[in-house]
Design a protein around this motif. Structure first.
Motif, PDB file in Angstrom:
ATOM      1  N   THR A 173      59.411  14.970  39.475  1.00  0.00           N
ATOM      2  CA  THR A 173      59.967  14.841  38.130  1.00  0.00           C
ATOM      3  C   THR A 173      60.784  13.561  37.960  1.00  0.00           C
ATOM      4  OG1 THR A 173      61.213  16.006  36.412  1.00  0.00           O
ATOM      5  CG2 THR A 173      62.068  16.149  38.665  1.00  0.00           C
ATOM      6  N   LEU A 174      60.818  13.089  36.726  1.00  0.00           N
ATOM      7  CA  LEU A 174      61.549  11.868  36.397  1.00  0.00           C
ATOM      8  C   LEU A 174      62.945  12.166  35.864  1.00  0.00           C
ATOM      9  CD1 LEU A 174      58.680   9.905  34.608  1.00  0.00           C
ATOM     10  CD2 LEU A 174      59.292   9.876  37.033  1.00  0.00           C
ATOM     11  N   TYR A 175      63.065  13.211  35.046  1.00  0.00           N
ATOM     12  CA  TYR A 175      64.356  13.513  34.421  1.00  0.00           C
ATOM     13  C   TYR A 175      64.512  15.007  34.173  1.00  0.00           C
ATOM     14  CZ  TYR A 175      64.331   8.515  33.610  1.00  0.00           C
ATOM     15  OH  TYR A 175      64.271   7.159  33.792  1.00  0.00           O
ATOM     16  N   GLU A 176      65.572  15.585  34.712  1.00  0.00           N
ATOM     17  CA  GLU A 176      65.901  16.984  34.481  1.00  0.00           C
ATOM     18  C   GLU A 176      67.406  17.103  34.238  1.00  0.00           C
ATOM     19  OE1 GLU A 176      63.623  19.466  34.449  1.00  0.00           O
ATOM     20  OE2 GLU A 176      61.954  18.199  35.111  1.00  0.00           O
ATOM     21  N   GLY A 177      67.840  18.347  34.081  1.00  0.00           N
ATOM     22  CA  GLY A 177      69.249  18.676  34.178  1.00  0.00           C
ATOM     23  C   GLY A 177      69.423  19.310  35.550  1.00  0.00           C
ATOM     24  N   LEU A 178      68.901  20.511  35.662  1.00  0.00           N
ATOM     25  CA  LEU A 178      68.668  21.180  36.944  1.00  0.00           C
ATOM     26  C   LEU A 178      67.366  21.928  36.748  1.00  0.00           C
ATOM     27  CD1 LEU A 178      69.452  22.089  39.785  1.00  0.00           C
ATOM     28  CD2 LEU A 178      70.770  23.944  38.754  1.00  0.00           C
ATOM     29  N   ALA A 179      66.311  21.497  37.425  1.00  0.00           N
ATOM     30  CA  ALA A 179      64.969  22.026  37.169  1.00  0.00           C
ATOM     31  C   ALA A 179      64.876  23.500  37.535  1.00  0.00           C
ATOM     32  CB  ALA A 179      63.940  21.222  37.956  1.00  0.00           C
ATOM     33  N   GLY A 180      64.646  24.331  36.525  1.00  0.00           N
ATOM     34  CA  GLY A 180      64.563  25.776  36.747  1.00  0.00           C
ATOM     35  C   GLY A 180      63.453  26.171  37.690  1.00  0.00           C
ATOM     36  N   THR A 181      62.319  25.480  37.608  1.00  0.00           N
ATOM     37  CA  THR A 181      61.195  25.854  38.466  1.00  0.00           C
ATOM     38  C   THR A 181      61.472  25.536  39.936  1.00  0.00           C
ATOM     39  OG1 THR A 181      60.128  23.719  38.033  1.00  0.00           O
ATOM     40  CG2 THR A 181      59.487  25.584  36.640  1.00  0.00           C
ATOM     41  N   VAL A 182      62.274  24.507  40.185  1.00  0.00           N
ATOM     42  CA  VAL A 182      62.610  24.163  41.570  1.00  0.00           C
ATOM     43  C   VAL A 182      63.460  25.257  42.196  1.00  0.00           C
ATOM     44  CG1 VAL A 182      63.945  22.560  43.012  1.00  0.00           C
ATOM     45  CG2 VAL A 182      62.354  21.677  41.312  1.00  0.00           C
ATOM     46  N   ILE A 183      64.456  25.743  41.463  1.00  0.00           N
ATOM     47  CA  ILE A 183      65.294  26.792  42.056  1.00  0.00           C
ATOM     48  C   ILE A 183      64.572  28.141  42.074  1.00  0.00           C
ATOM     49  CG2 ILE A 183      67.456  25.588  41.619  1.00  0.00           C
ATOM     50  CD1 ILE A 183      67.951  27.315  39.216  1.00  0.00           C
ATOM     51  N   GLU A 184      63.620  28.346  41.162  1.00  0.00           N
ATOM     52  CA  GLU A 184      62.772  29.539  41.244  1.00  0.00           C
ATOM     53  C   GLU A 184      61.940  29.509  42.527  1.00  0.00           C
ATOM     54  OE1 GLU A 184      61.816  30.409  36.498  1.00  0.00           O
ATOM     55  OE2 GLU A 184      60.304  29.520  37.798  1.00  0.00           O
ATOM     56  N   ALA A 185      61.294  28.374  42.753  1.00  0.00           N
ATOM     57  CA  ALA A 185      60.468  28.233  43.958  1.00  0.00           C
ATOM     58  C   ALA A 185      61.313  28.426  45.203  1.00  0.00           C
ATOM     59  CB  ALA A 185      59.812  26.844  43.969  1.00  0.00           C
ATOM     60  N   ALA A 186      62.512  27.855  45.193  1.00  0.00           N
ATOM     61  CA  ALA A 186      63.412  27.975  46.338  1.00  0.00           C
ATOM     62  C   ALA A 186      63.772  29.432  46.609  1.00  0.00           C
ATOM     63  CB  ALA A 186      64.670  27.152  46.088  1.00  0.00           C
ATOM     64  N   CYS A 187      64.035  30.182  45.550  1.00  0.00           N
ATOM     65  CA  CYS A 187      64.408  31.600  45.702  1.00  0.00           C
ATOM     66  C   CYS A 187      63.256  32.454  46.222  1.00  0.00           C
ATOM     67  CB  CYS A 187      64.921  32.150  44.372  1.00  0.00           C
ATOM     68  SG  CYS A 187      66.591  31.592  43.965  1.00  0.00           S
ATOM     69  N   CYS A 188      62.041  31.909  46.152  1.00  0.00           N
ATOM     70  CA  CYS A 188      60.875  32.601  46.708  1.00  0.00           C
ATOM     71  C   CYS A 188      60.501  32.061  48.081  1.00  0.00           C
ATOM     72  CB  CYS A 188      59.685  32.463  45.759  1.00  0.00           C
ATOM     73  SG  CYS A 188      59.905  33.296  44.171  1.00  0.00           S
ATOM     74  N   GLY A 189      61.274  31.105  48.578  1.00  0.00           N
ATOM     75  CA  GLY A 189      61.004  30.557  49.904  1.00  0.00           C
ATOM     76  C   GLY A 189      59.875  29.556  49.949  1.00  0.00           C
ATOM     77  N   CYS A 190      59.535  28.954  48.821  1.00  0.00           N
ATOM     78  CA  CYS A 190      58.454  27.966  48.806  1.00  0.00           C
ATOM     79  C   CYS A 190      59.008  26.594  49.186  1.00  0.00           C
ATOM     80  CB  CYS A 190      57.836  27.893  47.413  1.00  0.00           C
ATOM     81  SG  CYS A 190      56.402  26.796  47.295  1.00  0.00           S
ATOM     82  N   PRO A 191      58.456  25.943  50.203  1.00  0.00           N
ATOM     83  CA  PRO A 191      58.903  24.590  50.556  1.00  0.00           C
ATOM     84  C   PRO A 191      58.732  23.651  49.363  1.00  0.00           C
ATOM     85  CG  PRO A 191      57.532  25.503  52.284  1.00  0.00           C
ATOM     86  CD  PRO A 191      57.424  26.441  51.122  1.00  0.00           C
ATOM     87  N   ILE A 192      59.693  22.753  49.192  1.00  0.00           N
ATOM     88  CA  ILE A 192      59.739  21.932  47.983  1.00  0.00           C
ATOM     89  C   ILE A 192      59.706  20.449  48.326  1.00  0.00           C
ATOM     90  CG2 ILE A 192      61.189  21.292  46.008  1.00  0.00           C
ATOM     91  CD1 ILE A 192      62.241  24.267  46.208  1.00  0.00           C
ATOM     92  N   ILE A 193      58.855  19.746  47.590  1.00  0.00           N
ATOM     93  CA  ILE A 193      58.787  18.283  47.637  1.00  0.00           C
ATOM     94  C   ILE A 193      59.162  17.800  46.250  1.00  0.00           C
ATOM     95  CG2 ILE A 193      57.290  16.278  47.967  1.00  0.00           C
ATOM     96  CD1 ILE A 193      55.496  18.111  49.744  1.00  0.00           C
ATOM     97  N   THR A 194      60.293  17.103  46.120  1.00  0.00           N
ATOM     98  CA  THR A 194      60.747  16.716  44.785  1.00  0.00           C
ATOM     99  C   THR A 194      61.602  15.456  44.843  1.00  0.00           C
ATOM    100  OG1 THR A 194      61.718  17.584  42.726  1.00  0.00           O
ATOM    101  CG2 THR A 194      62.884  18.099  44.778  1.00  0.00           C
TER     102      THR A 194
END
Length: 378
Positions: free
Chosen positions: A288-309
């Protein structure tokens, strides 16, 4: 603490009630689904809602004039809010610069004004440059017009808002740093309040499917979808079984564009389906280029999905467990995905780390405690 909630269409309004009925009989519509999910979970006596804004904006969509649509969207309920009044409340907690005249009215009534600045307000100015500089976006002229209208509104209100407000709540350091560009910004007014995840999981159930990658969103330019598309084309030549799923995007013009041919568009999913996607992907890639706090990133995190961002997602490098990449860098997207593919143990370690971190830092209970402590302090 809450005296009243003033809002537009939600589950309690007439359109929201219609949405509930249609949802129950299996009718799926993105707008009605959003209303169905907008559940205040409050006594009816505290919720003041209206469908007038929804109706006005839908009518204006026929004009294809983004300036008019956005002005109604952001400022269309000030008069009604003034009519509803401020009673004996001490604080008005407002979303951003919305219904600005109501904030002026509240200030005149001696109320403290707290505004939640949920995004980087300079984003749209920079996104106009993004659209102009990426040749693949040349055919999507409506995107450019929308961004120009969004940017115009922010330039109209931000400096005055920062002066008027007694406090700003912001979800991330990324947003905080963006505010420093404005002359009227006062850092002593800032309260850092990261948002909670809309998905919470107590059970760890990560079970990745080989070579499955996901991206979630509905703003392709801002969330860097084209960089995923180019990375997917490179990866497809090395991993023919690559399944790079795009969730939430339903723009047919983009979906049918040759540049996105190596992405798998799966459309809109409900919460349970989305959890399944997070728990079975080898990684969530979100350049992503611009967020506040990306909701989908913290959703993925809460499900244990490794994140590249990117750091522009609003999560903090050095604190949030993720693979951080520069913006607009296709090579690092490819390298990071290949790292996940080649080192499954590292992938699984990252999964466990981010699951534990997110379910502590981004739980609704944690947010509730922070918010209540903040209001008690003022």
């Amino acid at each position: 603490m809450l005296s009243k909630l003033y809002t537009d269409s939600c589950r309690y309004s007439t359109l929201g009630k219609i949405g509930i009925v249609l949802q129950k009989i299996g009718f799926k519509n993105r707008s009605l689904l959003r209303l169905y999910n907008r559940n205040p979970q409050l006594p009816l006596s505290k919720v003041f809602s209206t469908d007038a804004l929804f109706v006005k904006t839908e009518i204006k969509r026929f004009d294809r004039c983004f300036d008019k649509i956005l002005t109604i969207t952001y400022q269309g309920m000030s008069d009604l809010f003034v009519k509803w009044g401020v009673d004996e409340s001490n604080i008005i907690y407002n979303m951003y610069f919305e219904n600005f005249n109501f904030l002026i009215y509240g200030k005149e009534q001696g109320k403290k004004i707290v505004v939640d600045i949920y995004e980087n307000p300079t984003a749209f100015s920079n996104l106009i440059s993004e659209v102009n500089n990426v040749s693949e976006y040349n055919r999507y002229n409506s995107i450019r017009k929308r961004y120009a209208a969004e940017d115009k509104l922010r330039k109209q209100y931000m400096n005055e808002l920062l002066e008027l407000a007694d406090y700003y709540t912001v979800p991330s350091v990324f947003v905080l740093n963006s505010l420093k560009e404005y002359p009227n910004f006062d850092e002593s007014k800032v309260a850092m309040l990261p948002y909670p995840s809309s998905i919470t999981k107590t059970d760890y159930n990560y079970r990745p499917i080989k070579h499955k990658i996901i991206w979630v969103g509905n703003a392709p330019v801002r969330k860097g979808l084209i960089y995923c598309a180019k990375a997917a084309t490179i990866l497809k030549s090395k991993y023919p079984d690559l399944n790079f799923e795009i969730i939430g995007m339903a723009d047919k013009a983009l979906m049918n564009d040759e540049i996105f041919k190596d992405l798998n568009f799966v459309g809109l999913l409900d919460k349970n389906q989305l959890i399944e996607e997070y728990e079975t992907a080898e990684a969530y890639v979100f350049p992503t280029l611009y967020e506040g706090l990306a909701g989908t990133v913290i959703e993925a995190a809460c499900c244990g999905c490794p994140i590249i961002t990117t750091e522009n997602a609003g999560v903090e490098k050095g604190k949030f467990p993720a693979i951080f990449i520069p913006t607009r860098n296709i090579d690092t997207i490819v390298e990071s995905i290949e790292y996940i593919f080649k080192f499954p143990q590292e992938r699984d370690n990252l999964s466990k780390e981010v699951f534990q971190f997110a379910n502590k830092e981004y739980s609704p209970k944690t947010y509730e405690k922070r918010l209540l402590n903040f209001f008690a302090s003022i």
